[in-house]
Design an enzyme around this catalytic site. Structure first.
Site, mmCIF file in Angstrom:
data_model
loop_
_atom_site.group_PDB
_atom_site.id
_atom_site.type_symbol
_atom_site.label_atom_id
_atom_site.label_comp_id
_atom_site.label_asym_id
_atom_site.label_seq_id
_atom_site.Cartn_x
_atom_site.Cartn_y
_atom_site.Cartn_z
ATOM 1 N N GLY A 78 -14.667 34.597 0.480
ATOM 2 C CA GLY A 78 -15.503 34.720 1.669
ATOM 3 C C GLY A 78 -14.764 35.364 2.827
ATOM 4 O O GLY A 78 -13.531 35.448 2.844
ATOM 5 N N ARG A 96 -16.562 37.454 -4.789
ATOM 6 C CA ARG A 96 -16.178 36.182 -5.396
ATOM 7 C C ARG A 96 -16.176 36.323 -6.915
ATOM 8 O O ARG A 96 -16.758 37.243 -7.467
ATOM 9 C CB ARG A 96 -17.147 35.073 -4.986
ATOM 10 C CG ARG A 96 -17.110 34.717 -3.495
ATOM 11 C CD ARG A 96 -17.981 33.505 -3.227
ATOM 12 N NE ARG A 96 -18.040 33.152 -1.833
ATOM 13 C CZ ARG A 96 -17.136 32.400 -1.201
ATOM 14 N NH1 ARG A 96 -16.100 31.929 -1.876
ATOM 15 N NH2 ARG A 96 -17.268 32.112 0.072
ATOM 16 N N ASP A 116 -8.192 29.247 -2.202
ATOM 17 C CA ASP A 116 -7.538 28.604 -3.343
ATOM 18 C C ASP A 116 -7.945 29.230 -4.677
ATOM 19 O O ASP A 116 -7.117 29.404 -5.566
ATOM 20 C CB ASP A 116 -7.800 27.091 -3.341
ATOM 21 C CG ASP A 116 -9.277 26.745 -3.359
ATOM 22 O OD1 ASP A 116 -10.118 27.630 -3.152
ATOM 23 O OD2 ASP A 116 -9.590 25.562 -3.586
ATOM 24 N N THR A 160 -8.531 30.480 4.618
ATOM 25 C CA THR A 160 -9.729 29.676 4.476
ATOM 26 C C THR A 160 -10.066 29.091 5.839
ATOM 27 O O THR A 160 -9.211 28.465 6.469
ATOM 28 C CB THR A 160 -9.573 28.531 3.459
ATOM 29 O OG1 THR A 160 -10.603 27.568 3.664
ATOM 30 C CG2 THR A 160 -8.226 27.849 3.577
#
Length: 442
Positions: A92, A158, A184, A212
């Site tokens: 993302g 993704r 991760d 993140t």
């Protein structure tokens, strides 16, 4: 959850081989030794930071868990001016992605003689030739000012790809070092590529720069983009307070990101003291009953005339029904924001209590903005640390910061658990102090 490691945990970072070339940055660090501002390359950064934690280990100092420090080395593995480098951004969006890309390119080209950097488009999909994504060339001129825009100029995606195929692509392009910028799941992918390369005996380094907005990667302090994200979220909470205070029975409900970790919700709430309740995945709560959240909310509105509720997306999932998963294999979460909006509305109606509810979901606006100054500084320093590690032949590792010192962390450790808000820690205590919400809502 506290980030602890057992004695004997392997914190050693993998190397491609002996460093035999003088570093162009050797003159910058000549004569320096460890002090409160700098860690020598031959020193180590202790995992523990209090006397009691160190004493509990009950081992000699040289056996205490410690990390390899980040920073430039006096000698490097790759001869300056010869290394060919690739960069990929995965997962993302996050504030600061372009800052990191720019930092990597400038450090490589300015100090290590790299002429240009190969940018792989659209995440790991760009490392699979069959997907048809052409590479792009990154130069100092090409990355100039990209830090002023959100997102990533390389694009992202993704989902996992075959590490064997991705390793083939690196060989085909003559890549010596691959920088992976991602969360991760992306770091697990990077580890898979590194393992294939090691098994083939190929001296190609893989360095992770963990991002993140949820701040859920352990052992590295804060992940980049987090400070910008909670700052943007705090603006939504402030708007919710204005709306709530301007209405009869006003309730502002703000849903922020945080699948498994409530850091954004906590920091955003603390930024301006506007929240009356903060709901996060780490602290379960009941909705019904005299001690449940709904009754507590009605009492707060009765006493003060209005209230603001901040809920992380992963909070209260045990109260909802969800199914399926996304492209990265993450469990699909039910929409707790809409659920809470409906339950609050029906509860106030059943109690005959006036309610004016305003629901705000900043959603992807949190991820897509350019990094703010504090994050930009962190991004460029992480990028520089990553380049130094890569040129020194490190691989299968991520860069981060612990006790305000830049460190190298094996990818296996960085993905071994999830960083979460500790219900018995000082951050959650600050939330309880700031909001005056009940210690338990049961």
């Amino acid at each position: 959850m506290t980030t602890t490691v057992a004695l004997g945990t392997d914190l050693k970072v993998s190397n491609l081989g002996e460093c035999r070339f003088d570093s162009p940055l050797a003159k910058y660090i000549g004569g320096r030794r460890t002090n409160e501002h700098y860690v020598d390359e031959d020193d180590r950064v202790l995992f523990d930071d209090t006397i009691s934690l160190v004493r509990e280990r009950a081992v000699p100092v040289d056996r205490l868990p410690s990390f390899e420090p980040g920073g430039p080395r006096r000698q490097v593995f790759f001869a300056p001016g010869t290394a060919r480098v690739g960069v990929v951004t995965c997962g993302g969006l996050c504030p600061g992605l372009n800052d990191v890309i720019r930092g990597l390119v400038l450090e490589l080209c300015t100090h290590y003689g790299v002429g240009e950097v190969t940018g792989f488009r659209y995440g790991y999909a760009g490392l699979v030739p069959g997907n048809g994504h052409r590479v792009t060339r990154l130069t100092p001129d090409k990355v100039d000012k990209i830090n002023e825009q959100g997102g990533t100029i390389l694009g992202t995606s993704r989902g996992a790809q075959d590490p064997e195929v991705m390793a083939d692509t690196l060989v085909e392009h003559g890549i010596d070092i691959l920088f992976v910028i991602g969360g991760d799941g992306s770091m697990r992918g990077a580890a898979g590529i590194a393992q294939v390369l090691t098994r083939r005996g190929l001296p190609i380094g893989v360095i992770g720069i963990p991002k993140t907005i949820d701040n859920d990667i352990p052992y590295i302090g804060q992940s980049f983009g987090f400070q910008t994200s909670f700052t943007v979220a705090a603006q939504s909470i402030q708007a919710a307070r204005v709306e709530a205070q301007s209405a009869i029975g006003g309730v502002g409900l703000v849903r922020v990101m945080g699948r498994h970790s409530g850091f954004i919700a906590c920091y955003a709430a603390l930024a301006n003291h506007d929240a009356d309740f903060v709901l996060i995945p780490e602290v379960p709560f009941a909705l019904d009953g005299d001690g449940g959240f709904l009754a507590c909310l009605r009492r707060r509105v009765t006493d003060r005339g209005s209230a603001v509720v901040v809920v992380a997306e992963g909070a209260g999932q045990e109260l909802l029904t969800s199914s399926g998963s996304d492209a990265s294999g993450n469990a699909a979460l039910a929409d707790v924001g809409v659920f809470m909006k409906e339950r609050i509305t029906s509860d106030f109606e059943a109690a005959g209590q006036p309610l004016t509810l305003k629901y705000i979901d900043p959603g992807y606006a949190i991820r897509s903005v350019p990094a703010q100054a504090s994050d930009s500084v962190y991004c460029v320093r992480l990028a520089q640390a990553a380049v130094h590690a890569a040129m020194a032949g490190r691989t299968d590792m991520v860069v981060g910061r612990r006790h305000n010192r830049f460190i190298h962390v094996p990818i296996s450790l960085a993905v071994s658990m999830r960083n979460r808000v500790a219900p018995d820690g000082d951050l959650w205590l600050s939330i309880l102090e700031s909001t005056a919400q009940p210690f338990e809502m049961r």
